[in-house]
Design an enzyme around this catalytic site. Structure first.
Site, mmCIF file in Angstrom:
data_model
loop_
_atom_site.group_PDB
_atom_site.id
_atom_site.type_symbol
_atom_site.label_atom_id
_atom_site.label_comp_id
_atom_site.label_asym_id
_atom_site.label_seq_id
_atom_site.Cartn_x
_atom_site.Cartn_y
_atom_site.Cartn_z
ATOM 1 N N LYS A 193 -21.163 -17.981 26.033
ATOM 2 C CA LYS A 193 -21.647 -19.192 25.369
ATOM 3 C C LYS A 193 -21.252 -20.358 26.269
ATOM 4 C CE LYS A 193 -23.477 -21.219 21.718
ATOM 5 N NZ LYS A 193 -24.910 -21.096 21.384
ATOM 6 N N ASP A 253 -21.956 -3.623 17.193
ATOM 7 C CA ASP A 253 -22.401 -3.099 15.892
ATOM 8 C C ASP A 253 -23.908 -3.266 15.739
ATOM 9 O OD1 ASP A 253 -19.975 -2.172 15.140
ATOM 10 O OD2 ASP A 253 -19.817 -3.349 13.296
#
Ligand code: NAD
Length: 358
Positions: A193, A253
């Site tokens: 980021k 995930d």
């Protein structure tokens, strides 16, 4: 090969038994030998010693070349283990062993097998393209390990978590990502980021420095919000995804979910040496434990990763991966991946079929 074995709780012992069956078949075919040491960790260690991880267990793991693990933990609502304080619960054993062995790089492959495309929750067009990616997640730094506290200032409660990375923490994990990419399709997507975070800007800088040592591997950068979108839009674009701890936690995930079959996904956690802890991505599945219906493939593929990353036995690892594909192609399925027209088999039958295909 000195392999520590943490069978653990729930389906752990059932799936580990099948992975050992396949490893033994590989060993006898290829003329190597394996010396297994059983190590207690998690709920079974609490029942025996009152703690989820003993010093003896850590020493036994350290004395091994690699550790193969099933999974630990019980039913979090009904098991007496969850009435214990957090540092005495089964999961504390896992955090403890990762720390004791300095396992800073977590590898989570996410593969959509041709035969299981119908389980993929993405659009048919996307699923048809298939995907085979691996997330390399930094595991011992960042937000989960930084200073954290909650304080009251002028009557306002404020909570603080700190995201810290040193150059060295990024570099050693980047080296793992590039090493892995150089054995695969030679593409690293570093996810950060950097438009907001200082730690991400350092992440980019160090990753670019490491990339110079791997001229045949192509590096690109992607912001984490875009990466989350691209994973559902076109996962086939990724080979190795390299990212920090929390981003990796979430993206891995997501990457697991898009395969539609948790019982198929392996994982590895590595340190600076060849040592690794290899385990399925799923948990101890207390809902199906003891029924001989769990899918052992994730653990069998974790054993294949162990041969590749801890023992440099690429060919033997590929043989196991191909045996898995063969059995799927022949239509054998455990309950979790069963579909119409396929042949349902239980845990030990699946292990035997894969071992036989070797
Ligand atoms: P889980 O992964 O154990 O189960 C989620 C679902 O996936 C269940 O329906 C289960 O039956 C199914 N599943 C998982 N692995 C499977 C397999 N190999 N074959 C067929 N089906 C499979 O997650 P959960 O229910 O959230 O957690 C159960 C316990 O596992 C908890 O105590 C948790 O803390 C622990 N856990 C351990 C690890 C680990 O050991 N690394 C990881 C995750 C969860």
């Amino acid at each position: 090969m000195k392999i520590g074995v943490i069978s653990g709780d729930g389906i752990g012992p059932e799936v580990v038994r099948e992975a050992k069956k396949v490893l033994d078949a590989s060993a006898s075919k290829n003329g190597y030998s394996i010396d297994y040491t059983e190590i207690l960790m998690g709920g079974c260690s609490i029942d025996r010693y009152g703690v989820p991880l003993t010093d003896e267990a850590i020493n036994a793991a350290k004395a091994s070349d690699a550790v193969l693990m099933g999974s630990i933990g019980g039913n979090t609502s009904t098991s007496p283990w969850y009435k214990l304080p957090p540092d005495k619960r089964p999961e504390a054993g896992l955090l403890g062993i990762r720390k004791a062995l300095n396992l800073f790089a977590n590898l989570r492959p996410s593969v959509l097998y041709d035969e299981l495309k119908s389980a993929c929750p993405l659009s048919e067009k996307t699923a048809q393209k298939g995907f085979d990616l691996i997330i390399v997640r930094e595991l011992t730094g960042g937000l989960y390990f930084g200073t954290r506290y909650t304080e009251e200032k002028d009557g306002v409660t404020t909570a603080v978590d700190t995201l810290t990375y040193s150059e060295e923490e990024i570099r050693r994990c980047a080296v793992k990502a590039f090493e892995i990419a150089s054995k695969r399709r030679k593409k690293v997507t570093s996810v950060d980021k950097a438009n907001v975070l200082d730690s991400s800007r350092l992440w980019r800088k160090v990753t670019e420095e490491v990339a110079r040592d791997y001229p045949d591997v192509k590096l690109s950068h992607m912001l984490v919000d875009n990466a989350a979108m691209q994973l559902v839009k076109d996962p086939s674009q990724f080979d190795v995804v390299f990212t920090e701890n929390m981003f990796g936690d979430i993206l891995s995930d997501e990457a697991a979910e898009i395969t539609g079959s948790i019982g198929m996904l392996s994982s590895a956690s590595l340190n600076e040496t060849k040592f690794g802890l290899y385990e399925p991505s799923g948990g101890s599945a207390p809902d199906i434990a003891g029924q001989n219906i769990a899918n052992p493939i994730a653990t069998i593929l974790s054993a294949a990763m162990m041969l590749r990353f801890s023992f440099d036995r690429d060919r033997e690892a590929s043989d196991i991966e191909n045996a898995v594909k063969m059995v799927l192609k022949e239509g054998y399925r455990t309950t979790d991946i069963m579909s119409e027209g396929m042949k349902r088999v239980n845990t030990d039958e699946m292990g035997t079929l894969i071992a036989e295909r070797l």
